[in-house]
Design a protein around this motif. Structure first.
Motif, PDB file in Angstrom:
ATOM      1  N   GLN A 137       6.276  -0.360   7.534  1.00  0.00           N
ATOM      2  CA  GLN A 137       6.243  -0.830   6.209  1.00  0.00           C
ATOM      3  C   GLN A 137       7.673  -1.484   6.072  1.00  0.00           C
ATOM      4  OE1 GLN A 137       4.638   1.323   2.763  1.00  0.00           O
ATOM      5  NE2 GLN A 137       3.449   2.464   4.105  1.00  0.00           N
ATOM      6  N   CYS A 175       3.582  -5.456   5.795  1.00  0.00           N
ATOM      7  CA  CYS A 175       3.085  -4.715   7.120  1.00  0.00           C
ATOM      8  C   CYS A 175       4.005  -5.572   8.374  1.00  0.00           C
ATOM      9  CB  CYS A 175       1.695  -4.647   7.283  1.00  0.00           C
ATOM     10  SG  CYS A 175       1.101  -3.323   8.269  1.00  0.00           S
ATOM     11  N   MET A 212      -2.057  -3.742   5.197  1.00  0.00           N
ATOM     12  CA  MET A 212      -1.831  -2.656   4.249  1.00  0.00           C
ATOM     13  C   MET A 212      -3.163  -2.021   3.497  1.00  0.00           C
ATOM     14  SD  MET A 212       1.600  -2.022   3.889  1.00  0.00           S
ATOM     15  CE  MET A 212       1.763  -0.904   2.633  1.00  0.00           C
ATOM     16  N   THR A 218      -0.684   2.554   3.106  1.00  0.00           N
ATOM     17  CA  THR A 218      -0.064   2.678   4.552  1.00  0.00           C
ATOM     18  C   THR A 218      -0.403   1.396   5.271  1.00  0.00           C
ATOM     19  OG1 THR A 218      -2.091   3.753   5.448  1.00  0.00           O
ATOM     20  CG2 THR A 218      -0.444   5.098   4.486  1.00  0.00           C
ATOM     21  N   CYS A 219       0.492   1.409   6.376  1.00  0.00           N
ATOM     22  CA  CYS A 219       0.303   0.008   7.313  1.00  0.00           C
ATOM     23  C   CYS A 219      -0.392   0.504   8.357  1.00  0.00           C
ATOM     24  CB  CYS A 219       1.690  -0.493   7.861  1.00  0.00           C
ATOM     25  SG  CYS A 219       1.850  -2.088   7.744  1.00  0.00           S
ATOM     26  N   PRO A 230       1.750  -9.505   2.681  1.00  0.00           N
ATOM     27  CA  PRO A 230       1.718  -7.954   3.225  1.00  0.00           C
ATOM     28  C   PRO A 230       0.934  -8.114   4.825  1.00  0.00           C
ATOM     29  CG  PRO A 230       0.215  -8.218   1.512  1.00  0.00           C
ATOM     30  CD  PRO A 230       0.526  -9.498   1.658  1.00  0.00           C
ATOM     31  N   HIS A 231      -0.219  -9.003   4.845  1.00  0.00           N
ATOM     32  CA  HIS A 231      -1.072  -8.571   6.106  1.00  0.00           C
ATOM     33  C   HIS A 231      -0.579  -9.674   7.060  1.00  0.00           C
ATOM     34  CE1 HIS A 231      -2.936  -6.445   3.319  1.00  0.00           C
ATOM     35  NE2 HIS A 231      -3.756  -7.191   2.677  1.00  0.00           N
TER      36      HIS A 231
END
Length: 563
Positions: free
Chosen positions: A405, A431, A456, A460-461, A493-494
């Protein structure tokens, strides 16, 4: 030639008048054409050597004794019965005999040099589901599968990737590197079992939505091509899916039996003197010598060489993370037509009623990566024992890194995020791949391995498999979750890499496209200093050429593979 060299040098340092500019263009064309011609000649020579090698390997591969493999241990286990509980034990007993059967007549090489117990058990299950194997009450086996072309794609892939083929080099294969030799075995197997059918099927794959594979077209295909008729419906489905991928995808597989080289422990690329990962010597905390993983070659994106010890927490290989099979054609497309025709022509062990029952039983769908996933390192009662006996070589391979993260350090990040989401936003973690993944040597080290995504989930990642729809869309790069697009979250985030190719296995034009897609989605330029510059100007253009019988190859080359 000296004058041309001087002229090019002058062009390079920009000493150009108008007249010199024209000469520069002429010189560049002459020089460029000479380079391309030299590279083309070298490529053509390599192609001739490889074509001769694969052609010489076909007769050897055709002799593989499949009936001996599945006919071994006749009647073994008849006292055990055939119940659900006894099946695993029965498979194990049969495999212990079958593994020592000769794979090639007259040669001192056994079947366990090519496949393992998991592949053997799965292939038995497949042949029974397809009506090509029957087990009698005394546990003896009746079989119509007569050769290697009756086996499934996953079994063929495992056989083609056996390092044992290095001991069967024909004179035409001498001098090829071990990976090139493996590739020629793969191509020889494809040509032996699929070349004629692929050429006949190719016109059906002209429409990317798969609507060319109508039942009428499939019936006509099976009636007109003997090789297609003899192939099982799951093999026909795999071939049809591959032809559609070659036609319609930007990052298609390299050939029918090709699969992503994850470079796991025990894989072909981890064997021999040219192994990607090798055992080196390091120091432990007490200053004592210990075995360590040494990076020699290039690992796939997001991975690097490691030899993890067994522990209470299981560690999965890249192949084990990849849970979804790429599909572009409905699995049942060929089942009814193929079963009916094979039953009528005596290729199955069942009559008309039995064929109807097979169709009603459903479609056989092969599992993901059986026998090729490598072994996870981890949990169980035997951890302590395994740890005591462990050596670095046992688990040495390219292992995926756990995603981290990370909040972007770019000062513009928070401002642009507020603008993007129309209000104050406290940046949430993205992430991302940890910096140590750079040790793996991939130019796109910060991406997840092919077929995987970093997402994410529940705060959590996680490294997860791409979904089927993500494979279909070839989703690549930094993305925001669609369902949360207008909600407060990190900007991207991804990270997705939903295509099958390692970056180093791509053509220069594919590498260029891949880098461009990722760069465009890197909204906050987190990796602006990491993107490689890919030049395709001095690289011979990759072209598709016929390698087997491909008179009907159309405008996109040979139906089976690209050279």
């Amino acid at each position: 030639r000296p004058a041309l060299t001087i002229l090019i040098r002058n062009c390079a340092i920009r000493r150009s008048t108008m007249h010199l500019s024209i000469l520069c263009i002429v010189a560049a064309v002459v020089h460029g054409s000479r380079v391309v011609r030299q590279e083309a000649n070298a490529a053509e020579e390599t192609f001739r050597v490889e074509e001769a090698c694969s052609a010489s390997m076909k007769p050897i591969i055709a002799e593989m004794d499949v009936p001996a493999l599945f006919g071994a241990a006749e009647g073994m286990g008849k006292k055990l019965g055939r119940g659900f509980i006894m099946k695993p034990l029965l498979y194990r007993l049969k495999w212990n005999v079958a593994r020592n059967m000769s794979a090639l007549p007259g040669q001192d090489i056994t079947w366990d040099s090519f496949i393992n117990s998991a592949v053997y058990a799965e292939e038995r299950r497949r042949l029974k589901a397809l009506g090509k194997m029957a087990v009698k009450e005394d546990n003896s086996t009746e079989l119509t599968a007569s050769g290697i072309c009756d086996l499934g794609h996953l079994t063929m892939k495992k056989i083609a990737r056996s390092y044992a083929w290095q001991g069967f080099r024909t004179p035409a294969c001498q001098g090829l590197a071990s990976m090139d030799m493996q590739r020629q075995v793969e191509l020889a197997l494809e040509d032996l079992c699929f070349s004629s059918c692929a050429a006949a099927m190719q016109p059906l794959a002209e429409k990317c939505d798969g609507t060319g594979f109508t039942q009428a077209a499939i019936d006509e295909l099976l009636a007109s091509n003997e090789q297609c008729l003899r192939l099982s419906y799951d093999s026909l489905w795999g071939l049809g899916s591959y032809l559609l991928e070659r036609r319609c995808k930007r990052f298609p597989p390299k050939s029918l039996l090709w699969e992503t080289d994850d470079k796991n422990a025990g894989d072909y690329s981890q064997q021999g003197d040219n192994a990607v990962c090798q055992v080196g010597v390091g120091k432990n905390m007490l200053g004592q010598s210990k075995e360590v993983a040494e990076q020699v070659g290039v690992c796939p994106e997001g991975t690097n060489c490691k030899c993890p010890r067994p522990s209470l927490f299981e560690r999965s290989t890249t192949t084990q993370y990849r849970k979804v099979k790429r599909t572009i054609l409905a699995p049942g497309s060929f089942s009814a037509a193929s079963l009916m025709r094979q039953g009528a022509d005596g290729f199955l062990l069942v009559g008309t009623g039995g064929v109807t029952a097979l169709i009603a039983a459903g479609i056989f769908v092969p599992p993901i990566g059986i026998g090729a996933a490598g072994a996870a390192v981890g949990a169980g009662f035997s951890v302590a024992l395994n740890n005591a006996m462990w050596q670095c070589q046992d688990t040495l391979g390219c292992w995926p890194n756990y995603a981290d993260q990370v909040v972007s350090q770019d000062p513009k990040y928070e401002f642009e995020l507020r603008q993007d989401l129309h209000g104050y936003v406290k940046p949430r973690p993205n992430c991302r791949m940890p910096e140590k993944a750079k040790k793996g040597g991939s130019k796109m080290w910060f991406m997840p391995p092919p077929g995987l995504a970093m997402k994410m989930q529940a705060g959590t990642c996680k490294l997860v498999s791409c979904k089927e729809e993500d494979f279909t869309a070839e989703k690549i790069g930094f993305r925001r979750a669609e369902k949360n697009y207008d909600k407060v979250q990190a900007a991207n985030p991804h990270v997705y890499n939903c295509q099958p190719l390692n970056f180093e296995d791509m053509t220069p034009s594919q590498q260029q496209l891949f880098v461009r897609i990722v760069r465009q989605t890197d909204k906050f330029r987190e990796y602006r200093s990491e993107y490689p510059e890919i030049s395709i100007e001095s690289t011979t253009t990759t072209t598709t050429t016929t390698h087997a019988s491909s008179a009907n190859a159309g405008n996109y080359g040979d139906a089976l593979h690209e050279h």
